[in-house]
Design a protein around this motif. Structure first.
Motif: not given
Lengths: 276, 335
Positions: A83, A86-87, A90, A93-94, A96, A269, A272-273, A276, B288, B293-294, B296, B304, B307-308, B311-312, B315
């Motif tokens: 997870s 994944k953050f 993202v 990606l933003i 980029l 984050l 936090f993870y 966990m 996902m 998201v696990s 959260m 998230l 946004a992903a 963005a994708i 792109i």
């Protein structure tokens, strides 16, 4: 008055020059030169583009970017939680999607190549049923390479050296890095000119390709020795003793603050993870 | 309106994908020739808008949820062919990354939302717009197009659902795929869309269209100022607002999971069984699933994912525009 134009006398031409020459050069001789030229050009243009990267007012300073990237890479390597990845994905990606298409293409090309290579290496794990490690390691490689490339494509070389100085990197290291980058361009130019010369002079099939390229490499080496001596003299003349002095930018930009905020968020984050 | 996997029989999926193939082929050709390189990133932003609009779930009468699609908006901004491509890519992303809509059913979903919707919407918009001259007239045309577009799409989805029990059932008469016949699926899909989702689509479409016309008129009219910044800001605002879509708690009609479907009430009685084609059907593990998201809260996962996705999409279309070389502004000068 009438102008007389001197015409060459046709009859004065030697006989052998009048003969038709039926020499047809064998084709396919200079592919290797062209390939070498392209490869050298690619490296040089990469370095040159880097030094022309425009520093927009909103972009963060090189030191912040460098530290942030190192931190991100460290988190990606250490984390055990998909997870968290994944953050990071993202976030990358933003960043980029705000870049220019050409740069996005270059960055993704490198990361995709690295990630697919990793995937192939990890394929046996997948076939043995360990999907998790295969996917995690592949995505970690992808994210790491993307993060590093995002920094390198948006920061000038001299920005990186000054950032290294700010984080108290030894001068010796900075010196080597600085000189390496400069000499890649200078020697690259030299090699390029020699390759052009080689291409102009080679007709037909070259039977000793390795010989020709070895000649180019040897000349480049000798030339680099001369350059090193010249540079040493130049350093002496200017009183440079290998110590770099970073001109400290006093102003703390909006971009710096924003980047710090994002890196702080990533750190939170990660913690936090991790708990966990 | 996203049909999940195993609600349609594989043969239906193949038929729908085959029906979409020529549409995609023509769309790609048209977009290649008609959309200039500088306008290409707009397709990405358009696809991102559509993706985001589909995340805003609205509670519908009957305990289910629905959402706007934005196909008509894209049709009006970029033309129906470009809208088809943009919505298709958004749908593919949803299916692959977020498990929203099936992989096998992608053809069917694209047929409803990327073909029927933008084309119906666009032609009604065009029909009315060409007969009026005022700005209000254009908005009315757009609203009518959006309303008809989404309802036609819902009707097509309902028919695809409804023919399943007629065509595919086991010896005991139990349906193998979607268990509801046309008499149930058509009213269940169309009435909520006519009453709630349709008006929502109209509002979204007109508001965003008006915003785009005001801030970046070059998007709509040739030769005017084209600026991406306000569009990016609008997308960012929408991304942050997506958790509003979580307020609607129910599952959309026809999108229940295999664990839910036997308990779904219809006409006063629960279904009581899980259709055979569903329990043993194809399942795709998305990156996902359900935009979560696990570890959260749901809202974070939603932001998230939004946004992903945005963005994708940006792109992807930026990369496509960088591949399109040499024709920069060709169409602008031709117009």
């Amino acid at each position: 008055m009438e102008k007389t134009i001197a015409r060459p006398d046709r009859t004065a031409m030697p006989e052998w020059l009048m003969d038709e020459d039926e020499y047809v050069p064998q084709s396919g001789g200079d592919t290797f030169i062209n390939k070498s030229i392209l490869a050298v050009l690619g490296v040089i243009s990469r370095v040159r583009n880097q030094s022309m990267t425009e520093d927009s007012a909103n972009s963060a300073g090189a030191a912040v970017k460098l530290l942030g990237t190192l931190l991100t890479v460290l988190y990606i390597a250490v984390t055990k939680q998909p997870s968290f990845l994944k953050f990071v994905l993202v976030y990358e990606l933003i960043v980029l999607c705000l870049m220019k298409p050409e740069i996005i293409k270059k960055i993704l090309k490198v990361s995709a190549a690295a990630a697919s290579l990793t995937f192939i290496v990890m394929l046996p794990a997948l076939l043995w049923g360990n999907t998790y490690s295969c996917l995690t390691i592949t995505s970690k490689v992808f994210l790491t390479i993307t993060a590093v490339n995002m920094m390198s494509f948006t920061t000038k070389w001299n920005g990186i050296t000054s950032a290294l100085k700010k984080v108290h990197c030894p001068d010796m290291f900075i010196f080597v890095l600085d000189i390496t980058i400069k000499y890649i361009v200078m020697l690259g130019d030299l090699v390029l000119n020699m390759l052009y010369a080689l291409r102009l002079r080679s007709v037909g099939r070259d039977r000793s390709k390795y010989g020709s390229l070895a000649g180019v490499a040897g000349t480049a080496y000798i030339k680099s020795q001369e350059m090193a001596v010249e540079m040493y003299h130049a350093m002496e003349c200017r009183g440079f003793d290998g110590e770099y002095k970073a001109v400290v930018r006093s102003r703390f930009t909006k971009g710096d603050a924003f980047s710090l905020l994002i890196y702080a968020g990533l750190t939170a984050l990660f913690v936090f993870y991790a708990m966990m | 309106m996203h049909i999940p996997d195993n609600y349609l029989s594989p043969s239906t999926c193949v038929a729908m994908t085959a029906a979409m193939a020529p549409v995609w082929a023509v769309s790609i050709k048209k977009v290649k020739n008609e959309v200039s390189r500088s306008k290409m990133p707009l397709l990405g932003i358009g696809a991102a808008f559509s993706f985001l609009m589909m995340m805003f779930n609205i509670p519908l009468p009957g305990g289910t949820t629905g959402h706007a699609v934005g196909g008509t908006l894209l049709g009006a901004l970029l033309g129906p062919w470009a809208a088809c491509i943009a919505v298709s890519v958004a749908l593919l992303l949803q299916a692959l990354l977020f498990g929203d809509g099936g992989i096998l059913a992608f053809g069917a979903n694209a047929f409803n939302m990327a073909f029927v919707l933008p084309f119906t919407g666009y032609f009604i918009y065009k029909l009315i717009k060409d007969r009026t001259k005022s700005q209000t007239g254009e908005y009315i045309a757009l609203g009518a197009g959006a309303y008809c577009g989404i309802n036609f799409a819902a009707l097509f989805a309902a028919v695809e659902f409804g023919i399943q029990p007629l065509l595919f059932h086991n010896a005991a008469g139990q349906a193998l795929y979607c268990p509801y016949p046309l008499s149930v699926s058509v009213p269940a899909m169309t009435i909520p869309h006519l009453l709630v989702a349709g008006p929502a689509e109209v509002v979204f479409t007109i508001v965003i269209f008006a915003f785009v016309c005001k801030t970046s008129p070059g998007t709509v009219y040739e030769g005017k100022k084209l600026s991406f910044k306000p569009l990016a800001v609008l997308a960012a605002v929408l991304v942050c607002l997506t958790p509003l879509g979580l307020l609607a708690a129910g599952t959309a009609w026809g999108e229940w999971g295999t664990d839910e479907i036997s308990k779904v009430m219809s006409g006063g009685a629960a279904l009581g069984y899980t259709p055979g084609g569903m329990s043993g059907g194809f399942s795709w593990s998305a990156v996902m699933p359900d935009y979560a998201v696990s570890g959260m809260p749901e809202a974070v996962g939603y932001i998230l994912s939004a946004a992903a996705g945005t963005a994708i999409l940006v792109i992807i279309f930026k990369l496509i525009s960088s591949m399109k070389k040499g024709d920069n502004g060709k169409n602008n000068s031709a117009a």
